[in-house]
Design a protein around this motif. Structure first.
Motif, mmCIF file in Angstrom:
data_model
loop_
_atom_site.group_PDB
_atom_site.id
_atom_site.type_symbol
_atom_site.label_atom_id
_atom_site.label_comp_id
_atom_site.label_asym_id
_atom_site.label_seq_id
_atom_site.Cartn_x
_atom_site.Cartn_y
_atom_site.Cartn_z
ATOM 1 N N MET A 1 28.185 11.159 -2.654
ATOM 2 C CA MET A 1 28.202 9.973 -3.505
ATOM 3 C C MET A 1 29.052 8.913 -2.827
ATOM 4 O O MET A 1 30.268 9.055 -2.691
ATOM 5 C CB MET A 1 28.828 10.352 -4.856
ATOM 6 N N GLU A 5 27.344 3.632 -4.690
ATOM 7 C CA GLU A 5 26.770 4.343 -5.823
ATOM 8 C C GLU A 5 27.774 4.505 -6.946
ATOM 9 O O GLU A 5 27.440 4.369 -8.124
ATOM 10 C CB GLU A 5 26.281 5.712 -5.370
ATOM 11 N N ARG A 313 27.950 17.124 -15.627
ATOM 12 C CA ARG A 313 28.102 16.705 -14.230
ATOM 13 C C ARG A 313 28.724 17.819 -13.390
ATOM 14 O O ARG A 313 28.322 18.062 -12.262
ATOM 15 C CB ARG A 313 28.956 15.436 -14.140
ATOM 16 N N GLY A 317 27.267 20.273 -10.052
ATOM 17 C CA GLY A 317 27.892 20.313 -8.734
ATOM 18 C C GLY A 317 28.923 19.236 -8.476
ATOM 19 O O GLY A 317 29.381 19.082 -7.344
ATOM 20 N N ALA A 318 29.314 18.451 -9.518
ATOM 21 C CA ALA A 318 30.339 17.442 -9.306
ATOM 22 C C ALA A 318 31.682 18.120 -9.095
ATOM 23 O O ALA A 318 32.060 18.997 -9.863
ATOM 24 C CB ALA A 318 30.422 16.507 -10.507
ATOM 25 N N THR A 319 32.393 17.737 -8.049
ATOM 26 C CA THR A 319 33.731 18.276 -7.834
ATOM 27 C C THR A 319 34.700 17.518 -8.742
ATOM 28 O O THR A 319 34.375 16.470 -9.280
ATOM 29 C CB THR A 319 34.168 18.079 -6.373
ATOM 30 N N ARG A 320 35.913 18.060 -8.851
ATOM 31 C CA ARG A 320 36.956 17.373 -9.619
ATOM 32 C C ARG A 320 37.194 15.986 -9.062
ATOM 33 O O ARG A 320 37.374 15.028 -9.807
ATOM 34 C CB ARG A 320 38.264 18.163 -9.531
ATOM 35 N N THR A 321 37.202 15.888 -7.744
ATOM 36 C CA THR A 321 37.438 14.597 -7.106
ATOM 37 C C THR A 321 36.374 13.592 -7.528
ATOM 38 O O THR A 321 36.682 12.438 -7.816
ATOM 39 C CB THR A 321 37.418 14.759 -5.572
ATOM 40 N N ILE A 323 34.622 13.508 -10.283
ATOM 41 C CA ILE A 323 34.853 13.102 -11.675
ATOM 42 C C ILE A 323 36.038 12.135 -11.749
ATOM 43 O O ILE A 323 35.984 11.094 -12.402
ATOM 44 C CB ILE A 323 35.115 14.337 -12.568
ATOM 45 N N GLN A 326 35.075 8.792 -10.460
ATOM 46 C CA GLN A 326 34.167 8.102 -11.380
ATOM 47 C C GLN A 326 34.955 7.339 -12.451
ATOM 48 O O GLN A 326 34.713 6.149 -12.673
ATOM 49 C CB GLN A 326 33.248 9.124 -12.059
ATOM 50 N N ALA B 78 32.578 24.365 -7.246
ATOM 51 C CA ALA B 78 31.737 23.178 -7.448
ATOM 52 C C ALA B 78 30.701 23.082 -6.342
ATOM 53 O O ALA B 78 29.532 22.764 -6.585
ATOM 54 C CB ALA B 78 32.609 21.922 -7.489
ATOM 55 N N SER B 82 26.656 23.317 -6.638
ATOM 56 C CA SER B 82 25.829 22.248 -6.101
ATOM 57 C C SER B 82 24.711 22.790 -5.215
ATOM 58 O O SER B 82 23.576 22.335 -5.298
ATOM 59 C CB SER B 82 26.728 21.286 -5.318
#
Lengths: 402, 225
Positions: A1, A5, A313, A317-321, A323, A326, B78, B82
């Motif tokens: 991302m 985006e 999310r 597969g969204a990592t903590r980073t 999120i 975002q 994560a 994914s």
């Protein structure tokens, strides 16, 4: 991302709650707008005054003024309030001096027919570099012989002439000043931004110094203009003359040169503007602080509202980073857009103030850049806690959240 | 291939410790279609969370494609989600403000797939699940069955090794439910490994193998032909 985006996604999220986003921005917006406009008006005013004062600076003239006129306040006992004939004679004795002139300033009624206007009277020699702001636009300046003979001739400022003569031609007309009829021989441009217009208004008349002295013997000489011979070290000469005048007056602080005058005025203005800037800055700072708290509050609400979205999310597969970034992006965008609109609004206010008061405003780029960066930093600082809260959610609990 | 050995999961609830999974041993081969059945509270959701790398077991070992998952960091989990896992939920869990296409693109976005490639694959996937004409629709403009198809397309976005479905027909009527189950069967035919969690025997029957979970332990296994 990638960044683009994230930007688009944050934008979409802000647009989904337009009113809320706008209200959240408001605190930052007002804070930034007030900083920008105050600094612009303050700097513009300072520049206008300093420019008006330094306009009169020429290469071969030293202006010497009684210091009491420079620093307003109660006169000290024995303080010199005006230049005397003796002072002029002292200055004349220096070898580097070509000629010594003087100007007188006062305030009295000027009458033409049925119109009477209270105007400032400036009186001086027929030619002075320091009077370059007296641009003659109609008629002509008086002659050296008019000064010698103390003839009752006068030049009116454009606005004063308009008030006294309406649309008619004032040149050749008669005005009464101090009970004496004067012939109007010229009209000067009323500059809207100069020292005189700032402090005395734009209604003024200019006459020979000798005529003024005969008519108003009690008015003091406010300024001594010393014209120097070529090749003379002006600063040195100016210091010598001021020292001699001070010795004569028995007061080490009686006189000073216009350079000193400018420095004094500038430092006074600086003092005033820096106090003003400090006060407004504190108010703007509070507005920004409150705005920042508002941003943090709304971001916390947003995180709670979107708990399930965060869970979804994360399951995708969204990592903590991801999120964290975002929500941080959204918070930074609120404050950065607020800052940007605030800069535009503040500049607009500055332009409006300039249009109304005729004092030019001056928007400084470093202030604009600083305001923008500062509002973005507020976004980071106030968004960090909510964004971190979002990123630390347990995906399972977040998914189950209704 | 998925290998679970002695998987346990305990939660602390105040003073008490609750055992949700009590030593699960399970092997799922590539391309298998397995359903996990059990009453509520049997631990099947917890088992799915562990299989889906949303949660870590308290004890035991979980091997996914030869990698040990049981001792991974949150970031690594994560990344596993994914790249290896596709989720289908009972309540679809689509993001409401995003179009069908955007929803399908989302996992690829987190996986770092470039924009044009992502958009192309998402469009293809939506065609494959029969929603070629609904690409630009928001979830609110879609029926339940259509939403679940979008969710399936989204789960397939990163070509996962394992498709996990948690009561995928739970919020659908009978007819739509069987359409969705047919879609799962088709995916299985094309080689996808599927684990399906349900309490409905008729849904479980679509799978070739059914595991029955009661009180955190596997109590039975049925294989169909």
């Amino acid at each position: 991302m990638n960044f683009g985006e994230m930007f688009m996604s944050a934008m979409a999220s802000l647009l989904a709650n337009k009113l809320r986003s706008f209200l959240t921005m408001l605190g930052i917006l007002i804070g930034v707008a007030s900083i920008i406009s105050i600094v612009a008006v303050g700097n513009g005013g300072k520049r206008a005054v300093v420019n008006a004062l330094s306009n009169g600076q020429t290469t071969n003239t030293i202006q010497i003024l009684p210091k009491e006129l420079v620093v307003p306040g109660l006169p000290q006992p024995g303080q010199v309030l005006s230049v005397s004939q003796a002072d002029l004679d002292i200055a004349q004795q220096f070898s580097g001096v070509e000629r010594v002139d003087y100007t007188i300033t006062g305030q009295t009624n000027v009458t033409a027919g049925t119109h009477t206007i209270n105007a400032s009277i400036d009186a001086g020699p027929d030619y002075l570099n320091t009077l370059a702001q007296f641009q003659v636009i109609k008629g002509h300046m008086f002659q050296a012989s008019d000064v010698v003979a103390a003839r009752p001739v006068v030049l009116l400022s454009n606005t004063l002439a308009g008030k006294l003569f309406g649309s008619g031609n004032p040149v050749g007309g008669i005005v009464t000043i101090g009970g004496t009829p004067f012939q109007v021989i010229g009209v000067t441009a009323s500059q809207q931004v100069n020292l005189f217009s700032l402090f005395l208004g734009s209604d003024y008349a200019y006459m020979p110094a000798t005529t003024c002295q005969n008519l108003f013997p009690t008015w003091g000489i406010t300024e001594m203009d010393v014209q120097t011979r070529p090749g003379v070290n002006q600063d040195e000469l100016a210091n010598h003359i001021v020292t001699a005048l001070n010795v004569n007056a028995g007061d080490a602080n009686a006189f000073e040169t216009s350079t000193g005058f400018l420095t004094t005025v500038e430092s006074t203005i600086n003092r005033v503007t820096s106090i003003l800037t400090l006060v407004i800055g504190a108010i703007a700072g509070i507005a920004l602080l409150v705005g920042g708290v508002g941003v943090m509050n709304i971001m916390l609400v947003s995180v709670t509202e979107r708990t399930q979205e965060i869970g979804i999310r994360m399951s995708l597969g969204a990592t903590r980073t991801a999120i964290l970034l975002q929500f941080l992006m959204e918070s930074v965008m609120i404050t950065a857009i607020g800052g940007l609109v605030g800069i535009l609004l503040g500049t607009g206010v500055g332009v409006a103030v300039s249009a109304i008061t005729h004092v030019p405003t001056f928007v400084q780029w470093p202030v604009v850049v600083f305001s923008f960066l500062f509002s973005a930093v507020i976004g980071v600082v106030c968004g960090l806690y909510p964004a971190n809260k979002a990123a630390r959610l347990n995906p399972i609990d977040a998914l189950r959240y209704e | 291939m998925i290998v679970l050995r002695g998987i346990t999961k305990r939660y602390r609830a105040g003073e008490e410790t609750i055992s949700v999974l009590r030593g699960i041993d399970l092997t799922i081969e590539d391309g298998e279609f397995v359903s996990i059945m059990g009453p509520s509270g049997s631990g099947k959701s917890t088992l799915m969370h562990i299989l889906g790398c949303l949660d870590l077991p308290t004890g035991g070992s979980y091997e996914l494609d030869g990698m040990e998952v049981a001792k991974r960091s949150k970031r690594e989990l994560a990344e596993l989600r994914s790249q290896y896992i596709g989720f289908v939920f009972q309540n679809f869990h689509l993001l409401p403000r995003m179009t069908a296409l955007r929803n399908v693109e989302l996992p690829m976005m987190y996986a770092g797939v470039p924009r044009t490639k992502r958009r192309q694959r998402a469009t293809e996937l939506l065609y494959e699940v029969g929603l070629g004409d609904r690409v630009r629709h928001l979830p609110t403009a879609l029926s339940g069955g259509q939403k679940q198809r979008v969710a399936i397309a989204r789960a397939l976005a990163n070509s996962p090794r394992l498709l996990l479905a948690d009561e995928p027909t739970g919020a659908l009527d009978q007819a739509t439910g069987s359409e969705i189950m047919t879609l799962f069967s088709d995916l299985h035919q094309s080689g996808m490994t599927i684990v399906l969690i349900t309490h409905d025997p008729s849904v479980a029957a679509y799978a070739k193998r059914t595991i029955v979970l009661v009180d955190g332990s596997i109590v039975g296994e049925e294989v169909r032909e």
